[in-house]
Design an enzyme around this catalytic site. Structure first.
Site, PDB file in Angstrom:
ATOM      1  N   GLY A   1      48.209 -82.072  -1.682  1.00 12.12           N
ATOM      2  CA  GLY A   1      47.787 -83.093  -2.634  1.00 12.12           C
ATOM      3  C   GLY A   1      46.941 -84.208  -2.071  1.00 12.12           C
ATOM      4  O   GLY A   1      46.653 -85.173  -2.783  1.00 12.12           O
ATOM      5  N   VAL A   2      46.499 -84.110  -0.800  1.00  6.06           N
ATOM      6  CA  VAL A   2      45.718 -85.214  -0.227  1.00  6.06           C
ATOM      7  C   VAL A   2      44.209 -84.999  -0.382  1.00  6.06           C
ATOM      8  O   VAL A   2      43.424 -85.866  -0.021  1.00  6.06           O
ATOM      9  CB  VAL A   2      46.061 -85.439   1.263  1.00  6.06           C
ATOM     10  CG1 VAL A   2      47.466 -85.948   1.434  1.00  6.06           C
ATOM     11  CG2 VAL A   2      45.841 -84.170   2.077  1.00  6.06           C
ATOM     12  N   GLY A   3      43.798 -83.835  -0.926  1.00  2.04           N
ATOM     13  CA  GLY A   3      42.378 -83.631  -1.221  1.00  2.04           C
ATOM     14  C   GLY A   3      41.642 -82.704  -0.293  1.00  2.04           C
ATOM     15  O   GLY A   3      40.424 -82.818  -0.132  1.00  2.04           O
ATOM     16  N   LYS A   4      42.342 -81.731   0.314  1.00  2.59           N
ATOM     17  CA  LYS A   4      41.681 -80.819   1.262  1.00  2.59           C
ATOM     18  C   LYS A   4      40.688 -79.905   0.534  1.00  2.59           C
ATOM     19  O   LYS A   4      39.537 -79.792   0.920  1.00  2.59           O
ATOM     20  CB  LYS A   4      42.741 -79.985   2.001  1.00  2.59           C
ATOM     21  CG  LYS A   4      43.730 -80.813   2.797  1.00  2.59           C
ATOM     22  CD  LYS A   4      44.686 -79.952   3.586  1.00  2.59           C
ATOM     23  CE  LYS A   4      45.612 -79.128   2.701  1.00  2.59           C
ATOM     24  NZ  LYS A   4      46.523 -79.955   1.903  1.00  2.59           N
TER      25      LYS A   4
ATOM     26  N   PRO B   1      49.094 -82.828   4.402  1.00  3.41           N
ATOM     27  CA  PRO B   1      50.120 -82.491   3.406  1.00  3.41           C
ATOM     28  C   PRO B   1      49.491 -82.061   2.077  1.00  3.41           C
ATOM     29  O   PRO B   1      48.306 -82.302   1.843  1.00  3.41           O
ATOM     30  CB  PRO B   1      50.899 -83.805   3.233  1.00  3.41           C
ATOM     31  CG  PRO B   1      50.491 -84.669   4.375  1.00  3.41           C
ATOM     32  CD  PRO B   1      49.133 -84.239   4.788  1.00  3.41           C
TER      33      PRO B   1
ATOM     34  N   LYS C   1      54.207 -91.216   9.953  1.00  4.05           N
ATOM     35  CA  LYS C   1      55.500 -91.853  10.231  1.00  4.05           C
ATOM     36  C   LYS C   1      55.455 -93.349   9.919  1.00  4.05           C
ATOM     37  O   LYS C   1      56.382 -93.894   9.303  1.00  4.05           O
ATOM     38  CB  LYS C   1      55.892 -91.628  11.692  1.00  4.05           C
ATOM     39  CG  LYS C   1      56.250 -90.177  12.005  1.00  4.05           C
ATOM     40  CD  LYS C   1      56.541 -89.994  13.482  1.00  4.05           C
ATOM     41  CE  LYS C   1      56.909 -88.536  13.801  1.00  4.05           C
ATOM     42  NZ  LYS C   1      57.181 -88.322  15.214  1.00  4.05           N
TER      43      LYS C   1
ATOM     44  N   SER D   1      61.075 -86.101  18.855  1.00  2.00           N
ATOM     45  CA  SER D   1      60.652 -87.487  18.623  1.00  2.00           C
ATOM     46  C   SER D   1      61.779 -88.404  18.160  1.00  2.00           C
ATOM     47  O   SER D   1      61.581 -89.607  18.025  1.00  2.00           O
ATOM     48  CB  SER D   1      59.509 -87.538  17.616  1.00  2.00           C
ATOM     49  OG  SER D   1      59.926 -87.054  16.363  1.00  2.00           O
TER      50      SER D   1
END
Length: 805
Positions: free
Chosen positions: A369-372, A367, A754, A711
């Site tokens: 903002g996670v630091g990729k 996602p 999840k 799911s």
């Protein structure tokens, strides 16, 4: 044809409004009419054998037929002939007879106007003749300046004795604005009219004189340019003979010298191509347009850093230290990056040449903002190699990557070659940002080019269309980022090694904020650590109530907002030396709390279950609701659902029906309508009547958000089972799993996101497919596993046992 043959004036006659041309009484002229009312006026005149008046519309009032939209003096005449044209247009042949003055315009009947003949004032013939002689002299001057001026006009004027006819003849030839033309046309004092014409002719003469002077100057300038060109050529020839013309030769020598240095590092085709172009430039004239384009090409190619590589050896230790220094958590991602570079380090030490290992591409998926992207920055720092970032989001033009052919105006190399030039190295770290957002249209498919770039079998000979020779990209370390790997075409996915970066837990966010974000933002805002106080409880409140997101980008923005307000307080009041932000005064700094994931309901409910969903920005908890209505057993589904999710709802309904029919799901007799009990024995009531006599409406809230995927199968089945059996669902239990038609619970993806979402929503229990439990549970953060009871389920019966009360 004379006016005496028609009714006496004044009289009402049809009106034709012309846009441009002022007609005169002596004229027979064709008129092309398309306006509906003009055509009606012509038809009316011909039917009633009437004269018409042709008036001219005023500037800005074209195609209008209302009072003051046209000039009140026109030409009265008759229609000699009418011819119909395609598209409803007509052509008429009009004969002018006399000037007419429009006395009255009736807006109720705009086809007709009241017209009287315009009579000229009496004039002195001797005086008028003198004015005419002056006018003829001026006309002769104008005819000498303007070759387009009719030559026969002067002869006609000299042979004519009628002053009015002379004035009309000259006025009809002059090119003036509408207002000026009308002033000449409507003037009844003939002597004054001739004087006005003389003024207009004088202006025309002056205008043509100025035009002639400008033309002569331009021609002389062009002649001078040609003269200068030939003189320069002669000077060049003389200098060449004397050996003093060396500027261009020096440039050619410089290019040849640079090319010679690069020869051993360049591909053979590239060396031949550039050498050929340098020789071609040497034969060209420097003022030639092609010379400039060719020179640009040569300079672009010679700027490419052939043979320049970062000499720093790959060290896994350095990579690990840098990753740990710049990032908190992300243990799995760091481990896989370390393994990737461990292989590279070993290959370098053993001097193994293997294109497949050199060109492997890492792709960080997760996602926003996670630091990729920051992971790629850390890799660049650890390897001490320049970083090149290429934003691929929304790119549709293939030539942006592959370059434009030199035949196009403004052609330039592709972004990859530009990246090498900017990095000044042939082995930089190149970040291909947002590779999942590449677009395709009529200009080509950029993903097809990416196949060549990222394929280790091909990228050692990547051909840029502008360069027209292959260059080696195999030494470049490619790192790509994506939010959703499913949007990347399968052939492209096959060439990449995916490293998934999932959502952060609240505890991880707290440590990131404390150790990274707050110190960085304090430094950006010029604040010292002692000037702002933020307690642990305050940071945790900000994380839980103000920034429910997968990454930490919004969290950084919140701290930036807090520190801006703190800076303002310190600047405005010199007495303030420290700003304390606590849970009590946090509302003074930030707006109302934001809740993206609602906490678990405290009350158990019938027909409301908690499902877990994966999105591109992290996990989410989706409520699944159902109600039953008297009906015929029809299932209706709402909530902006995709086809797969709609199919899943129908499967869930069928599975619940089977459970009822087999007795696996007990139905209370009191739920079945009384009419059934009256007809049948109470001890043998058919349980299937509960779904035959009721319609089910299933709804997933947040209708503005599209939702799809299988799911939610067990969640929907549980909701339907609850509403039909009138049994409550445990409110603090969440679940995810695909349901098959036989009632088996199948595995799903995105489990980590999840379960983190369920943890944030303060769920106490989570139901997941057994395969996911066995395969993916080790990836789940410890704090999530400690806070929640995670149970595996095999079939729908397990779900009902755990969730239904």
């Amino acid at each position: 044809m004379e006016l005496e043959n028609y009714d006496n004036f004044p009289q009402d006659i049809p009106l034709i409004i012309e846009d441009e041309i002022f007609l005169y009484p002596f004229m027979i002229a064709p008129l092309f009419l398309s306006n509906e009312q003009n055509i009606k006026a012509v038809e009316s005149a011909m039917e009633e054998n009437k004269l018409v008046i042709v008036a001219v519309s005023k500037q800005g009032h074209e195609d209008k037929r209302e009072k003051d939209s046209f000039y009140d003096v026109g030409v009265v005449g008759n229609i000699m002939r009418k011819v119909s044209l395609p598209d409803g247009k007509i052509k008429v042949l009009f004969q002018g007879l006399a000037k007419g003055s429009i006395k009255e315009f009736n807006e109720e009947n705009p086809l007709f106007v009241n017209v009287d003949i315009l009579e000229n004032k009496e004039f002195n013939e001797e005086s008028t003749k003198s004015v005419i002689s002056v006018l003829i002299e001026q006309i002769k001057k104008l005819s000498r300046l303007n070759a387009k001026f009719p030559a026969d006009l002067i002869k006609t004027i000299e042979e004519n004795d009628d002053a009015i006819r002379i004035a009309d003849l000259i006025s009809s030839v002059l090119k003036v604005k509408k207002d000026e033309a009308y002033a000449l046309f409507a003037q009844t004092d003939i002597e004054q009219r001739l004087l006005d014409i003389i003024e207009v002719v004088k202006k025309e003469i002056e205008s043509y004189k100025i035009q002639k002077e400008i033309t002569q100057k331009v021609n002389s300038k062009i002649e001078k340019t040609h003269k200068d060109y030939f003189l320069k050529e002669q000077i060049k020839a003389i200098n060449k003979e004397l050996g003093t013309d060396n500027k261009k030769d020096e440039e050619i020598k410089l290019y040849s010298k640079k090319l010679k240095k690069l020869k051993k590092h360049m591909p053979k085709d590239g060396y031949k191509e550039v050498k050929k172009q340098i020789e071609k430039l040497g034969r060209m004239h420097q003022d030639s347009p092609d010379a400039s384009l060719l020179q640009t090409y040569i300079e672009q190619v010679l700027d490419i850093p052939f043979g320049k590589y970062s000499d720093e050896e790959i060290s896994v230790t350095n990579v690990e230290e840098q990753l740990n220094k710049d990032h908190y958590s992300l243990f799995k991602a760091k481990e896989r990056i370390s393994e990737f570079f461990a292989v590279k380090e070993l290959l370098e030490k053993r001097k193994v040449e293997n294109l497949k290992t050199r060109g492997t591409v890492l792709c960080f998926v997760g996602p926003p903002g996670v630091g990729k992207t920051s992971l790629a920055n850390s890799i660049s720092k650890a390897l001490k190699r320049p970083l090149v970032r290429i934003a691929l989001g929304g790119m549709e033009d293939v030539n942006e990557l592959r370059g434009h052919r030199r035949t196009y105006v403004g052609a330039m190399p592709g972004r990859l070659v530009k990246g090498l030039v900017d990095a000044k190295s042939m082995n930089p770290v190149m970040v291909l940002d947002e590779i999942d957002k590449l677009g395709a249209n009529h200009r080509g498919d950029p993903t097809a080019v990416m196949l060549e770039i990222l394929d280790p079998e091909q990228n050692n000979e990547f051909r840029d269309l502008y360069l027209n020779f292959p260059i080696d990209l195999s030494q470049t370390i490619f790192v790509s980022t994506a939010n959703d790997a499913r949007r990347i075409p399968a052939p492209l996915r096959d060439r990449m090694e995916f490293i998934e970066i999932s959502s952060y837990t609240p505890n991880e966010k707290y440590h990131i904020a404390k150790d990274y974000l707050i110190p960085q933002e304090l430094e950006k805002h010029g604040l010292k650590k002692t000037e702002v106080s933020l307690s642990k409880a305050t940071i945790e409140m900000i994380i839980s109530k103000y920034t429910r997101e997968a990454g930490v980008r919004n969290l950084r923005r919140v701290f930036s907002k807090l520190f801006r307000k703190a800076v303002k307080k310190i600047v405005e009041d010199e007495k303030v030396t420290k700003v304390t932000i606590s849970t009590k005064n946090l509302k003074d700094y930030l707006e109302h709390p934001i809740f993206e994931i609602d906490p678990a309901d405290k009350k158990n409910s019938i027909g409301i279950a908690n499902g877990l969903a994966w999105t591109a920005v992290g996990g989410d908890v989706l409520k699944c609701e159902a109600i039953k209505l008297k009906g015929k057993g029809i299932l209706s589904v709402t909530g902006n659902l995709g086809d797969v999710m709609k199919e899943s709802s129908r499967i869930s309904y069928s599975v619940v029906k089977v459970l009822i029919d087999t007795g696996a799901l007990k139905i209370d007799d009191s739920i079945i309508p009384k009419t059934v009990k009256e007809k049948e024995d109470k001890t043998k009531v058919d349980a299937s009547e509960v779904y035959k006599r009721f319609d089910i409406h299933l709804h997933i809230p947040a209708g503005a958000t599209p939702k799809d995927g299988p799911s939610a199968g067990i969640t929907m089945a549980l909701t339907i089972a609850s509403i039909l059996s009138q049994r409550e669902i445990q409110s603090d239990i969440a679940m995810t799993g695909e349901l098959s038609l036989s009632g088996k619970v199948l595995p799903i993806g995105g489990l980590k996101e999840k379960l983190i979402a369920a943890f944030k929503a303060k769920m106490t229990k989570a139901l997941i497919p057994r395969k996911n439990y066995e395969r993916d549970l080790e990836d789940i953060p410890e704090e999530v596993k400690k806070a929640m009871e995670i149970k595996p389920v095999d079939v729908i019966d397990d779900v009902l046992k755990e969730a239904l009360l």
